[in-house]
Design an enzyme around this catalytic site. Structure first.
Site, mmCIF file in Angstrom:
data_model
loop_
_atom_site.group_PDB
_atom_site.id
_atom_site.type_symbol
_atom_site.label_atom_id
_atom_site.label_comp_id
_atom_site.label_asym_id
_atom_site.label_seq_id
_atom_site.Cartn_x
_atom_site.Cartn_y
_atom_site.Cartn_z
ATOM 1 N N TYR A 143 7.099 71.594 -7.324
ATOM 2 C CA TYR A 143 6.928 70.524 -8.449
ATOM 3 C C TYR A 143 6.186 69.304 -7.731
ATOM 4 C CZ TYR A 143 8.277 66.678 -11.818
ATOM 5 O OH TYR A 143 8.231 65.796 -12.659
ATOM 6 N N ASP A 238 2.357 67.856 -0.093
ATOM 7 C CA ASP A 238 3.276 67.018 -0.936
ATOM 8 C C ASP A 238 4.737 66.656 -0.124
ATOM 9 O OD1 ASP A 238 4.957 65.774 -2.718
ATOM 10 O OD2 ASP A 238 4.470 67.208 -4.516
ATOM 11 N N LYS A 266 9.493 57.777 -3.113
ATOM 12 C CA LYS A 266 10.286 56.523 -3.004
ATOM 13 C C LYS A 266 11.021 56.372 -1.548
ATOM 14 C CE LYS A 266 11.495 57.951 -6.885
ATOM 15 N NZ LYS A 266 10.113 58.556 -7.354
#
Length: 423
Positions: A143, A238, A266
């Site tokens: 994802y 990623d 984050k």
């Protein structure tokens, strides 16, 4: 379901689609309703009905220091006194960029954005511009946020809801997204033999953490690097989940791989809304205003997120990752043994401060084997653990997270809860 959370969810459903602002939170997959959280401190969260839980979700990963870490909270409060958004450069964004570049082996420059999704879509745009090619290869079950090109065979929430793609994404947009099974370097080579001249990049979670937790097989990441070098494509890591969690220098440091571009989420902002993408100077200088690849954001470099990020990374710089990994592994293995003693099939991969209970007889090495896990057993496990004060991700396709502030008492509370689970 307790009264206040139930009432809030009913009200939310009238004004928010599905009653939640991110789909997995709805808890449909685990036959539950969401808890509404009132506050969080350390590794404990408290819902609006006053029930406290040991948190193994940690805002889906970024709270590696725990909630309300004093130095991070103090930095945010001090920054807020100076204003919450400028829409202009501030000193803190330079400092945080320096910290990120210094920590990650492959980075020479970094651009701040506002989310992991924004980071990955920007990195792909940059890769396409740098190579003058259109296609991207991603892995089934990985994802990379909800930008259109990445919603082909994605993991995380799409896997949870068994959504193969999503309405609203034109077929033409995903036509340039090529798919391979994670951990299958031979499949990658075959795709490149057919399409290599038109593939701009491979994007990969170096540790797949959105279909549970799937570790890369020896040689897989090295193989991706070699294929990209052979065909002139870029390798994008990623590291939205693995950055500053797999190691201080991310998965790229842990596995000694040198990607061309890297994306972050984050954790680099202490859990505040932030992301970043970075990489080799020769690519990053193609970004406007230095180059012609446009990317922009009014809140990029937001002073609150930058302050939280600086405090977080400076804390992590001297944190004992090895000790946390050892404690996480010991906890996960004991949890595995408790579940195995109940006669259910169980796999429990771990890496760094991550773990994942797969209810399966066989090792999970890709998305196909992840989908063979018994989701009904996971639902039973989730509901009873939650009833005993343990907060897990409400999906068998998500990863358990541990923070530096989880104590033996917290682990023991989770283990005691697992002993009480009845299948």
């Amino acid at each position: 379901m307790d009264t206040t959370s139930r009432q809030l969810f009913e009200k939310a459903c009238a004004v928010i689609p599905g009653g939640v602002n991110s789909p997995v939170r709805a808890c449909h997959n685990v036959d539950s309703q969401p808890l509404f959280i009132a506050e969080a401190h350390g590794c404990r969260i408290t819902d609006v009905d006053g029930h406290e839980y040991v948190d193994f979700v940690l805002s889906w990963g970024p709270m590696i220091l725990g909630h309300d870490e004093p130095s991070v909270t103090r930095a945010v409060c001090e920054a807020a006194k100076r204003g919450t958004s400028y829409g202009a450069p501030c000193p803190a964004e330079v400092t945080l960029a320096e910290e990120v570049v210094a920590a990650m082996p492959s980075l020479e420059m970094v651009r701040m954005v506002n989310s992991g999704t924004e980071a990955t879509m920007s990195a792909l745009r940059l890769a396409r511009a740098a190579t003058k090619r259109d296609k991207v290869l991603k892995f089934v079950g990985c994802y990379h946020g909800h930008a259109d090109p990445f919603l082909a065979a994605a993991g995380s929430g799409l896997a949870t809801f068994s959504i193969p793609g999503t309405p609203g994404v034109p077929a033409a947009v995903v036509a340039d997204t090529l798919l391979a099974p994670y951990n299958d370097i031979d499949a990658v080579k075959a795709i490149f033999e057919q399409h290599g001249a038109s593939i701009a990049a491979i994007i990969v979670e170096p540790v797949a953490a959105n279909m549970g937790l799937v570790l890369p097989k020896p040689g897989f990441l090295e193989g991706l690097r070699a294929v990209c070098d052979q065909y002139g494509s870029l390798l994008i890591f990623d590291e939205v989940i693995t950055g500053f969690r797999a190691a201080f220098g991310g998965a790229q440091a842990r596995f000694s791989i040198d990607p061309d571009l890297t994306t972050f989420g984050k954790i680099i902002g202490g859990g505040l809304p932030v992301g970043a993408f970075g990489g080799k100077r020769r690519y990053m200088e193609l970004i406007a205003p230095r180059g012609g690849v446009y990317q922009a954001g009014t809140l990029s470099g937001n002073p609150l997120a930058m302050a939280a990020g600086i405090a977080t990374l400076r804390y992590l710089k001297t944190a004992d990752y090895a000790a946390l990994e050892k404690r996480t592994h010991a906890f996960a293995m004991e949890l595995r043994d408790i579940l195995a003693s109940k006669g259910v099939p169980i796999q429990m991969p771990t890496l760094a401060s991550m773990f994942c209970p797969y209810f399966s007889e066989q090792e999970v090495t890709d998305f196909a084997t992840a989908t063979l896990c018994d989701q009904a057993l996971f639902t039973t496990f989730y509901k009873q653990m939650r009833a005993h004060g343990i907060y897990l991700a409400p999906s068998g396709y998500e990863t358990g997270m541990v923070s530096f502030v989880h104590t033996d008492e917290d682990f023991n509370k989770a283990l005691d809860a697992a002993r009480k689970v009845i299948f």
